[in-house]
Scaffold this motif. Sequence first.
Motif, PDB file in Angstrom:
ATOM      1  N   TYR A 154      12.662 -32.592  45.832  1.00  0.00           N
ATOM      2  CA  TYR A 154      11.823 -32.950  46.976  1.00  0.00           C
ATOM      3  C   TYR A 154      12.539 -32.684  48.291  1.00  0.00           C
ATOM      4  O   TYR A 154      11.939 -32.235  49.275  1.00  0.00           O
ATOM      5  N   THR A 169      16.911 -30.164  40.059  1.00  0.00           N
ATOM      6  CA  THR A 169      15.966 -30.885  40.920  1.00  0.00           C
ATOM      7  C   THR A 169      16.018 -32.379  40.640  1.00  0.00           C
ATOM      8  O   THR A 169      15.154 -33.125  41.103  1.00  0.00           O
ATOM      9  N   ARG A 192       3.624 -28.218  43.317  1.00  0.00           N
ATOM     10  CA  ARG A 192       4.975 -28.759  43.507  1.00  0.00           C
ATOM     11  C   ARG A 192       5.729 -28.790  42.175  1.00  0.00           C
ATOM     12  O   ARG A 192       6.901 -28.402  42.114  1.00  0.00           O
ATOM     13  N   GLN A 238      15.809 -36.631  43.053  1.00  0.00           N
ATOM     14  CA  GLN A 238      15.100 -36.330  44.304  1.00  0.00           C
ATOM     15  C   GLN A 238      15.585 -35.054  44.993  1.00  0.00           C
ATOM     16  O   GLN A 238      15.137 -34.724  46.087  1.00  0.00           O
TER      17      GLN A 238
END
Length: 253
Positions: free
Chosen positions: A40, A34, A20, A37
């Motif tokens: 994600y 990014t 990730r 959040q």
Amino acid sequence: MERARDVATAELAGGRELSRADFLAALARHGISTAGQRGYHLIMHLAQSGTLCWGRQLDAQQMLVLLEDWVPTPRRLEHDEALGEFLLRYLAGHGPAPLTDFAWWSQLTMAAAGTALAVAGERLTALEVDGVRYLYPRSSDLGPVGRAAPGRGRDAVLALPGFDEYLLGYRDRSLAIDPAKLSRVIPGKNGIFLPLLVQHGRVVGTWRRHWQPRQITVEPEPFTPLSPTAAGQVQRSLQDYARFLGREVQVRP
């Protein structure tokens, strides 16, 4: 989002995989922020729209891969058939459970859950406890259900990870834990589930881990003192966990 999809396809094509953190770094290299959040949420969107999925476990991380590489020949189910399969798989991993728990867990409507039950009904059986109808698969063709871990008796104390489906996967958790003890598993009711200690099917405590470069220190926190035998079983379970990660484990008293 579509630029992130292009990055994912370029970075992961040909069976490649990224953690990730490495995938988020790749997005940043291509000028996609990014922060806050966003990364994600981009991963979630790309997964839900069929580009990404989680692949193999590598050390403590699960790797991101392209769905078309990981599942090259997917089954194609009609809508109602897919609902029935969804219920069957939920019950294979969580049964016995009432239909209301499936609807809550899956975020389906009760009408859709009823359709799932109508489709999968012939492959299920029911058990009534205190006026509640619990469902589970008739056969174990989708994997063992409700069996003790290999080499362990049903009296063994098992150390389960945080957010484990054993507790997380049900709307009504009273069969697994005394409701008065639930705040010890979800401190502050903030949505963070601590790792679990389970014996005789009931949650009897939690445990915490502290990471060092080559070693993990774990701290069992039973609700009541464990017997020497049960404490030894906790230590063996946590050592199994550490071996899975390729690290040594030290268990604090």
